[in-house]
Scaffold this motif. Sequence first.
Motif, PDB file in Angstrom:
ATOM      1  N   VAL A   1      31.381  49.819  46.437  1.00 46.28           N
ATOM      2  CA  VAL A   1      30.795  48.490  46.294  1.00 46.28           C
ATOM      3  C   VAL A   1      30.682  48.180  44.807  1.00 46.28           C
ATOM      4  CG1 VAL A   1      28.833  46.981  46.762  1.00 46.28           C
ATOM      5  CG2 VAL A   1      29.466  48.750  48.421  1.00 46.28           C
ATOM      6  N   LEU A   2      31.307  47.072  44.377  1.00 46.95           N
ATOM      7  CA  LEU A   2      31.247  46.655  42.984  1.00 46.95           C
ATOM      8  C   LEU A   2      30.880  45.182  42.919  1.00 46.95           C
ATOM      9  CD1 LEU A   2      34.169  48.396  43.460  1.00 46.95           C
ATOM     10  CD2 LEU A   2      33.962  48.518  40.981  1.00 46.95           C
ATOM     11  N   MET A   3      30.054  44.831  41.946  1.00 49.26           N
ATOM     12  CA  MET A   3      29.703  43.432  41.717  1.00 49.26           C
ATOM     13  C   MET A   3      29.775  43.118  40.234  1.00 49.26           C
ATOM     14  SD  MET A   3      26.519  42.437  44.235  1.00 49.26           S
ATOM     15  CE  MET A   3      25.413  43.688  43.580  1.00 49.26           C
ATOM     16  N   GLU A   4      30.228  41.895  39.934  1.00 48.31           N
ATOM     17  CA  GLU A   4      30.151  41.355  38.580  1.00 48.31           C
ATOM     18  C   GLU A   4      29.422  40.019  38.668  1.00 48.31           C
ATOM     19  OE1 GLU A   4      33.886  41.188  36.552  1.00 48.31           O
ATOM     20  OE2 GLU A   4      34.523  43.176  37.224  1.00 48.31           O
ATOM     21  N   ILE A   5      28.355  39.873  37.898  1.00 50.74           N
ATOM     22  CA  ILE A   5      27.531  38.662  37.920  1.00 50.74           C
ATOM     23  C   ILE A   5      27.427  38.148  36.488  1.00 50.74           C
ATOM     24  CG2 ILE A   5      25.329  37.669  38.625  1.00 50.74           C
ATOM     25  CD1 ILE A   5      24.895  40.235  40.311  1.00 50.74           C
ATOM     26  N   ASP A   6      27.956  36.940  36.259  1.00 46.61           N
ATOM     27  CA  ASP A   6      28.023  36.396  34.900  1.00 46.61           C
ATOM     28  C   ASP A   6      27.437  34.987  34.866  1.00 46.61           C
ATOM     29  OD1 ASP A   6      29.645  38.672  33.893  1.00 46.61           O
ATOM     30  OD2 ASP A   6      31.183  37.835  35.206  1.00 46.61           O
TER      31      ASP A   6
ATOM     32  N   PHE B   1      24.868  24.646  33.834  1.00 48.91           N
ATOM     33  CA  PHE B   1      24.746  26.003  34.376  1.00 48.91           C
ATOM     34  C   PHE B   1      26.059  26.412  35.038  1.00 48.91           C
ATOM     35  CE2 PHE B   1      23.833  29.015  37.842  1.00 48.91           C
ATOM     36  CZ  PHE B   1      23.259  30.045  37.098  1.00 48.91           C
ATOM     37  N   GLU B   2      26.498  27.621  34.731  1.00 53.15           N
ATOM     38  CA  GLU B   2      27.712  28.173  35.318  1.00 53.15           C
ATOM     39  C   GLU B   2      27.427  29.589  35.787  1.00 53.15           C
ATOM     40  OE1 GLU B   2      30.745  28.004  32.372  1.00 53.15           O
ATOM     41  OE2 GLU B   2      30.707  25.814  32.197  1.00 53.15           O
ATOM     42  N   LEU B   3      28.064  29.970  36.878  1.00 54.25           N
ATOM     43  CA  LEU B   3      27.885  31.313  37.418  1.00 54.25           C
ATOM     44  C   LEU B   3      29.228  31.843  37.906  1.00 54.25           C
ATOM     45  CD1 LEU B   3      26.076  33.701  38.397  1.00 54.25           C
ATOM     46  CD2 LEU B   3      25.904  32.490  40.587  1.00 54.25           C
ATOM     47  N   HIS B   4      29.566  33.035  37.440  1.00 55.37           N
ATOM     48  CA  HIS B   4      30.727  33.755  37.981  1.00 55.37           C
ATOM     49  C   HIS B   4      30.201  34.957  38.750  1.00 55.37           C
ATOM     50  CE1 HIS B   4      33.880  37.025  37.553  1.00 55.37           C
ATOM     51  NE2 HIS B   4      34.405  36.153  38.394  1.00 55.37           N
ATOM     52  N   TYR B   5      30.661  35.097  39.996  1.00 51.13           N
ATOM     53  CA  TYR B   5      30.216  36.215  40.835  1.00 51.13           C
ATOM     54  C   TYR B   5      31.434  36.833  41.512  1.00 51.13           C
ATOM     55  CZ  TYR B   5      27.984  38.853  44.592  1.00 51.13           C
ATOM     56  OH  TYR B   5      27.597  39.860  45.448  1.00 51.13           O
TER      57      TYR B   5
ATOM     58  N   GLY C   1      40.382  47.003  50.824  1.00 51.67           N
ATOM     59  CA  GLY C   1      39.256  46.321  50.195  1.00 51.67           C
ATOM     60  C   GLY C   1      39.184  44.850  50.546  1.00 51.67           C
ATOM     61  N   TRP C   2      38.042  44.285  50.210  1.00 48.56           N
ATOM     62  CA  TRP C   2      37.807  42.856  50.359  1.00 48.56           C
ATOM     63  C   TRP C   2      37.119  42.369  49.090  1.00 48.56           C
ATOM     64  CZ3 TRP C   2      32.810  40.460  52.153  1.00 48.56           C
ATOM     65  CH2 TRP C   2      32.905  39.072  52.221  1.00 48.56           C
ATOM     66  N   THR C   3      37.692  41.334  48.463  1.00 50.86           N
ATOM     67  CA  THR C   3      37.162  40.809  47.215  1.00 50.86           C
ATOM     68  C   THR C   3      36.883  39.319  47.349  1.00 50.86           C
ATOM     69  OG1 THR C   3      38.373  42.439  45.885  1.00 50.86           O
ATOM     70  CG2 THR C   3      37.642  40.452  44.764  1.00 50.86           C
ATOM     71  N   THR C   4      35.721  38.913  46.890  1.00 46.96           N
ATOM     72  CA  THR C   4      35.365  37.491  46.848  1.00 46.96           C
ATOM     73  C   THR C   4      34.980  37.128  45.421  1.00 46.96           C
ATOM     74  OG1 THR C   4      34.588  37.469  49.135  1.00 46.96           O
ATOM     75  CG2 THR C   4      33.803  35.707  47.692  1.00 46.96           C
ATOM     76  N   ASP C   5      35.682  36.136  44.862  1.00 47.86           N
ATOM     77  CA  ASP C   5      35.488  35.712  43.472  1.00 47.86           C
ATOM     78  C   ASP C   5      35.000  34.265  43.481  1.00 47.86           C
ATOM     79  OD1 ASP C   5      35.503  35.507  40.767  1.00 47.86           O
ATOM     80  OD2 ASP C   5      37.599  36.065  40.486  1.00 47.86           O
ATOM     81  N   ILE C   6      33.825  34.025  42.893  1.00 43.93           N
ATOM     82  CA  ILE C   6      33.184  32.696  42.949  1.00 43.93           C
ATOM     83  C   ILE C   6      32.896  32.206  41.532  1.00 43.93           C
ATOM     84  CG2 ILE C   6      31.170  31.393  43.742  1.00 43.93           C
ATOM     85  CD1 ILE C   6      30.855  33.482  45.968  1.00 43.93           C
ATOM     86  N   ILE C   7      33.257  30.957  41.269  1.00 48.67           N
ATOM     87  CA  ILE C   7      32.836  30.264  40.042  1.00 48.67           C
ATOM     88  C   ILE C   7      32.079  29.020  40.483  1.00 48.67           C
ATOM     89  CG2 ILE C   7      33.568  29.116  37.925  1.00 48.67           C
ATOM     90  CD1 ILE C   7      36.106  30.799  38.002  1.00 48.67           C
ATOM     91  N   ALA C   8      30.797  28.985  40.168  1.00 46.23           N
ATOM     92  CA  ALA C   8      29.939  27.891  40.635  1.00 46.23           C
ATOM     93  C   ALA C   8      29.332  27.135  39.458  1.00 46.23           C
ATOM     94  CB  ALA C   8      28.826  28.439  41.527  1.00 46.23           C
TER      95      ALA C   8
END
Length: 785
Positions: A674-679, A628-632, A615-622
């Motif tokens: 394929v999995l996504m988490e969008i917060d 405004f905050e975004l976790h992806y 697998g390949w995982t990319t975790d982003i906190i912007a």
Amino acid sequence: MKKSILILCLLVVSLGILEAQKNNQTAPSDTTEVKSKAFDKEEKNRNVMLNAENNAGPREVNIGLPFTGDVTILENGNTVVGSFWPQNPLSVWRYDKSIGKIGLRNYQETAITTGVVGYTVDSHMREGTKKFRGFTEFKFNNRGRMYGSANVGGKVTDGLFYSASATVTRDPGATDLSVGKYADASEIFKFMLTKQFAKRKGKISLAYKHAEMSNIVDRFFPFEYHTDGSVKQIDGFDLGKDSFLPRDGKMTGVDPFTGKPFSYDMVKDNNTVSDVIDLMVDYRFKNKWRMKFSGRYHKATSDNAFVFPAQLADKTPGDALGQPLDGWQDLNGNAYEGPVAFNMSALNDNTPTQTIAGRLEFTKKINKHSLRFGTNYVGYSADFDNKNTFVYTSLEKNPRILRNTTQFPVYNWDGSFTMKQHTNDKGHIVGPYMDFTNFNLEYNHYNQQATAVYFSDDINVSRKFKLSVGGRAEYFSVDGDYFTKEQREANQAENPYVPFKGKPTDYHDSRWNFVGSASADYRLTSKVGLLGQYTVHVNGDRKNGYQNGLEADGKGTTITFMRLGAYLNHKKLNVVSALTSMRKTNLFSNASYTRPFEQIQSKRYATTYEIQTLGWTTDIIAKPFNNFELHYLLTLQKPQYKDYEITPEFPEWSGIPTETYKFSDNIIPGMSTVLMEIDPAYFLMERKLKLWGSLRYFNETQANAMNTLQFEARWETFAGVNYRVNKKLNVSVGMNNLLDQRGVRGKIQGSVIAKESDVEKYDGSMQVAQMLLPRMANLGIQYKF
């Protein structure tokens, strides 16, 4: 009992109101401390308590391996239950106001400290403080859920503090139950005393908890399946809202020890009662070593009554050769025509369990090293056996139990047959070619112990290079008694309803389990770095087959986890992107199989196999702009079977040829690739008002091991508004399943060896599976004093 609960809750709240003092506690900071990735012990931003399948417990967090059914939860350093079955962790634990701290231990930390594969919810009880403080929370939803939790704490005398909590839940669930008023009725009461040592040397705490829970499981529903992966509601059945449990919740069967009839009620005989004592010590020595000890004694009695719909038939079910049967009636003699559901009904009554657990850790920072040495012990005993029966029910909401006394041929393995009726007058199934009442029962009276030592060292090798290493060695043993397969067959030859007769067989099993782990972090610049991690479990599987009359395989499994990636730390953007690889070897399968839409079972076929996930995982906190905050989180993975094939043998008279079915390189059923988490979150009114959302995407999943059937992609969606009225009062409004999807997960029953040539038979067929909760609105109120 209900009056006692209400009085206690009112007492806790009233005490707080009478003695409340001004709370000068400041709100937690919104900033995140940047530290070495190699030293991280927790997973962040995973919203583990936002669960699309129930309102009570943490959700399953993807690790790239199939979910094994147990969510590991720690409380005060020890597991809340010694085994996931027969006691569910949520029967003795809830995330309520008694919890002062909660986190999610990452894969490496979980492996070293518990020996478990996956993530672990880590919770600690709230302690009393010098100033009297109170915390309350109330939750409601449009389905009638009522939840109340309160905690008060304060000073008894100099250096001695108390904390008292009460939590009560009354939740009718998502479906319109006819068997009882509440799907979840629980009460948890806690009391803790904490003594602080002089000169800030540490503290010692003694805690007691009493918990009672009644839980009715109603999460499996019928639907019409189409081979494009979509599902459709069946006429007259509101998918995910109507109940598919027998309408009165009363079941009958035959006692496997005596052969005498018994009956049970899904409400009255579905309770768990627990009493727990915890002792915690935190002490700092003069030489700067720090010692932490936590011990737990947990005694429980569990009753579990459930009905599990296993398979649906479009037409009236037939005998072993598929010949249709007529003459279906409900138990009142009313004729029934239409599709029929095949259900397993089971009861585990008055099952006593006992857990004694302890953990001792020593930590110290020495120059560039942060050392930890620990040992933990879990002793668990259970006298577990169950009673079961199989019944047919009508296909409608709140279905009726059906009977059919029509005579038909029951075929044996050699092709001979005898004439039997399909069910008796109580609706119990008596064919085809085996009596399903008291078939495949579980019996296992045992005492297991796991004693481990572990260590870890976080090393600041240089300003740029950080290294963390750890290991664990665990000795596991189990002693008990069970009825072997041969004993069961001999007993059932005398009386098919009594497999448990005579003296059971003693057994002993023991093995060593090992964990080794290392992670590294190399900083290329002040903001950019590389990371790597390797963890290996050499693990004798703690779950064994003794309860089913089979000996444990004894070979154990090896699980390897590798991770290699890069990260960016910036005040506006944090990114971690990594490649991962997981492999689990020597998995054991011993099962019988059926051809699609036929009731002919093969002989049991035993084999071993492996599973692998790349697998390949990319975790982003912007934080691109103020407020405004975004976790992806994006995960691309390929969970596959390896070295897996079966050659089941069917009776010669069936005409089913013996052939090999190959599962190697197929995607594991129920797992997305394929999995996504969008917060996202947006703050207004000087951050008093928070608008938030949480979206999770799962692409299509395979519905069988042959990968010939699929379920379509699904979203799990949450959104809400949190408003901090003042320092004491918070109000929140939220909604789950915004799209009101009827997402399906799991497998299609009886389809393991369905080939491409069988797919057409499934289009428009009726199936049963687990569903998401329907759309619900929630209101929460928190008040501190």
